[in-house]
Design a protein around this motif. Structure first.
Motif, PDB file in Angstrom:
ATOM      1  N   UNK A 126     -42.150  35.591  12.511  1.00  0.00           N
ATOM      2  CA  UNK A 126     -40.997  34.362  12.824  1.00  0.00           C
ATOM      3  C   UNK A 126     -40.283  34.240  12.919  1.00  0.00           C
ATOM      4  N   UNK A 127     -39.760  33.321  13.755  1.00  0.00           N
ATOM      5  CA  UNK A 127     -38.133  32.902  14.487  1.00  0.00           C
ATOM      6  C   UNK A 127     -36.981  32.231  13.358  1.00  0.00           C
ATOM      7  N   UNK A 128     -36.481  33.762  13.275  1.00  0.00           N
ATOM      8  CA  UNK A 128     -35.229  32.804  12.353  1.00  0.00           C
ATOM      9  C   UNK A 128     -33.958  32.484  12.858  1.00  0.00           C
ATOM     10  N   UNK A 129     -33.329  31.811  12.776  1.00  0.00           N
ATOM     11  CA  UNK A 129     -32.243  31.644  13.475  1.00  0.00           C
ATOM     12  C   UNK A 129     -30.904  30.612  12.289  1.00  0.00           C
ATOM     13  N   UNK A 130     -29.223  31.062  13.209  1.00  0.00           N
ATOM     14  CA  UNK A 130     -28.415  30.502  11.994  1.00  0.00           C
ATOM     15  C   UNK A 130     -27.613  30.882  12.354  1.00  0.00           C
ATOM     16  N   UNK A 131     -26.085  31.252  11.523  1.00  0.00           N
ATOM     17  CA  UNK A 131     -24.726  32.145  11.949  1.00  0.00           C
ATOM     18  C   UNK A 131     -24.133  32.634  11.148  1.00  0.00           C
ATOM     19  N   UNK A 132     -22.890  33.024  11.239  1.00  0.00           N
ATOM     20  CA  UNK A 132     -22.367  34.333  10.168  1.00  0.00           C
ATOM     21  C   UNK A 132     -21.020  33.151  10.001  1.00  0.00           C
ATOM     22  N   UNK A 133     -21.019  32.314   8.697  1.00  0.00           N
ATOM     23  CA  UNK A 133     -19.704  32.486   7.907  1.00  0.00           C
ATOM     24  C   UNK A 133     -18.976  32.464   7.786  1.00  0.00           C
ATOM     25  N   UNK A 134     -17.265  31.755   7.500  1.00  0.00           N
ATOM     26  CA  UNK A 134     -16.707  32.863   7.367  1.00  0.00           C
ATOM     27  C   UNK A 134     -16.299  33.758   7.047  1.00  0.00           C
ATOM     28  N   UNK A 135     -16.424  34.274   5.648  1.00  0.00           N
ATOM     29  CA  UNK A 135     -16.748  35.373   4.945  1.00  0.00           C
ATOM     30  C   UNK A 135     -18.151  36.078   5.129  1.00  0.00           C
ATOM     31  N   UNK A 136     -18.475  36.300   6.451  1.00  0.00           N
ATOM     32  CA  UNK A 136     -19.432  36.876   7.622  1.00  0.00           C
ATOM     33  C   UNK A 136     -20.268  37.172   6.169  1.00  0.00           C
ATOM     34  N   UNK A 164     -22.923  27.663  17.242  1.00  0.00           N
ATOM     35  CA  UNK A 164     -23.562  28.318  18.524  1.00  0.00           C
ATOM     36  C   UNK A 164     -22.156  29.984  19.021  1.00  0.00           C
ATOM     37  N   UNK A 165     -20.758  29.862  18.707  1.00  0.00           N
ATOM     38  CA  UNK A 165     -20.301  30.750  18.948  1.00  0.00           C
ATOM     39  C   UNK A 165     -20.442  32.072  17.852  1.00  0.00           C
ATOM     40  N   UNK A 166     -21.007  31.598  16.701  1.00  0.00           N
ATOM     41  CA  UNK A 166     -20.715  32.668  15.717  1.00  0.00           C
ATOM     42  C   UNK A 166     -22.253  32.380  15.376  1.00  0.00           C
TER      43      UNK A 166
END
Length: 90
Positions: free
Chosen positions: A2-12, A44-46
């Motif tokens: 399983x490939x999960x993709x996402x990002x880190x938000x401003x609250x970590x 993309x940056x986070x």
């Protein structure tokens, strides 16, 4: 796998935006290319992506939480699963 993709938000918090199943033999190059395509330009940056050798989304999300998010204490970050619409905070 399983490939999960996402990002880190401003609250970590780790926010999971997509989950895809691939054969276990999928190359790292293919997974990296797919992960990059899945991320929106604004994230993309986070961005964050990881593959897990498990059979389903739920187990992959739990492993992501255990490996990348879980901390001891009251102010621990949360994993937000936007694929299934749940929060994982232990």
């Amino acid at each position: 796998m399983i490939l999960l993709t996402g990002y880190w938000d401003k609250d970590a918090n780790l926010v999971i935006e997509s989950s895809q199943e691939f054969p276990d033999s999928t190359s790292k190059t293919e997974l990296e290319a797919q992960a990059y395509r899945e991320l929106s330009d604004e994230h993309k940056q986070n961005g964050w992506a990881c593959s897990f050798l498990v059979d389903g989304h739920t187990r992959a999300v739990q492993e992501a939480y255990e490996t990348y998010v879980k901390e001891v204490g009251n102010n621990s970050p949360t994993l937000i699963d936007n694929v299934w619409g749940v929060l994982v905070d232990d």
